[in-house]
Scaffold this active site. Structure first.
Site: not given
Length: 438
Positions: A410-412
């Protein structure tokens, strides 16, 4: 005053369930702690206990009924000295209509207006419960009337429709008044969620072709909803590595010989769980989950492992995995997997964690990309270990057992460099397994 027994919320995310089986019948006397019914959630079948004591006056929802909303009245409990006549007088909820199972109604359900639920029974000024009919509670919420300030004219002082209609508006609690606004704010996000063709449209495509229509159970509906949401809202990126397993396989064989007397047999998956747990400790910023407007960084390594069952899957969580020995992880994993297949896991056993493992190597899959299970920050997809030609450090060609893994991130929560560091730690642990025991 008859007491309504409500459909319980057996997990934080439960909105509805199936009343699988009644363990009592009308006329039975029950005490606090007695088992009343078996409730099927989207993940498990759980027993529901009585909170109060009394006599089962009326069962409102028949066993086998699906889609019973949380807080729906499912039965009525009579207290000492009460009879069936008090049920009618008290205005207890009528049996809820069983949901229709046809394809058209299921397809139309998401587009329908949200169901208006009666607000929860408020508390009086002295902390006691305010008795009011469901209709009275709904009218009070609409008019902004605080039921705690009213005197009921119904049986046993119960607040009824006429009492609320004659009251002045303006005394409702702020939380109740703000709820519609919050719902309105959330509506656009829900409406913008992409959806596929309707069931009617799909069925029309196959008109005249032979097919079997398979009804979706609660688990399959939940999997479809959560993974659709995950792919549409979680910005996935993927990191891939090949891992040489020869040292691990040799070490595992030696350990299993020594553990034979204890009846323990370690699997490659046990080493993977331990490797991931230790990697999360080595890269603590990656041991995190997405929480809407913030990131939560956990201190323990709580690792979830996907377990395939008939009709779906579970992800039981091994908590504090970095602190446990390989044999302890192996024993716990076998227990969780066994109870998962019987759908006997408690919600706290399959909820939580920051990281997940999905292993399809035993099915001969070389590699694949797994979908992140929100709110997890990452999931490791594990393929099969296979003999392959490799170039050694001395430049010579050799044969090694190689396993391909893919880390979905998850790039967040985790940026590219951090994700690469996490995956490198996992690879180092598995290629140098003795380090995990240090």
């Amino acid at each position: 005053m008859p007491i309504e027994i409500l459909m319980p919320a057996l997990s934080p995310t439960m909105e509805e369930g199936t009343l699988a089986k009644w363990l009592v019948k009308e006329g039975d006397t029950v005490s606090s702690g007695d088992l009343l019914a078996e409730i099927e959630t989207d993940k498990a079948t759980m027993e529901f206990e009585a909170v109060d004591e009394g006599v089962i006056g009326k069962i409102l929802i028949e066993e086998g009924t699906e889609g019973v909303k949380v807080n729906t009245a499912i039965a009525v409990l009579l207290e000492e000295g009460e009879s069936g006549d008090d049920i009618k007088a008290g205005g207890s909820a009528a049996p809820a209509e069983a949901p229709k199972a046809d394809a058209k109604s299921e397809t139309a359900a998401p587009a329908a207006a949200p169901e208006t639920k009666a607000p929860a029974a408020p508390a009086a000024a002295d902390g006691g419960r305010v008795f009011a009919s469901p209709l009275a509670r709904r009218i009070a919420a609409d008019k902004g009337v605080d039921l705690a300030g009213l005197t009921g004219s119904g049986p046993h002082g119960r607040i009824v429709k006429a009492d609320v209609e004659g009251a002045k508006a303006g005394s409702a609690k702020p939380a109740a008044a703000s709820a519609p606004a919050e719902t309105a704010k959330a509506a656009p996000a829900t409406a913008s969620m992409a959806s596929g063709p309707s069931s009617d449209a799909v069925m029309a495509m196959y008109q005249g072709r032979e097919y079997e229509e398979v009804k979706l159970d609660g688990m399959r509906k939940t999997i479809a909803a959560r993974l659709t949401e995950a792919k549409q809202t979680v910005p996935h990126f993927y990191l891939r590595r090949d891992i040489k397993l020869d040292a691990l396989m040799k070490f595992r064989g030696e350990l299993n010989k020594q553990l034979e007397g204890r009846g323990v047999k370690l699997s490659v998956n046990d080493f993977i769980i331990k490797a991931c747990a230790l990697a999360l400790q080595a890269v603590p910023d990656a041991n995190a989950v997405w929480a809407g407007d913030k990131v939560l960084k956990l201190k323990p390594s709580d690792v979830a492992v996907a377990v395939a069952i008939e009709g779906g899957l579970f992800t039981p969580v091994l908590k504090d995995a970095e602190m446990k020995s390989l044999s302890a992880l192996s024993t716990e994993m076998k227990d969780l997997a066994s109870r998962a297949r019987d759908r006997k896991l408690a919600p706290q056993e399959y909820q939580g964690g920051t990281f997940a493992i999905s292993n399809l190597g035993m099915f001969g899959i070389d590699n694949f990309d797994a979908v992140i299970n929100p709110p997890h920050g990452a999931i490791l997809a594990v393929g099969a270990g296979k003999k392959q030609p490799v170039v050694g450090s001395d430049g010579e060609l050799a044969v090694a057992t190689v396993m391909s893994v893919t880390l979905s991130v998850d790039h967040r929560v985790i940026d590219g460099a951090m994700g690469a560091e996490l995956l490198n730690q996992i690879v180092d642990n598995l290629e140098n397994p003795m380090v995990m025991l240090a």
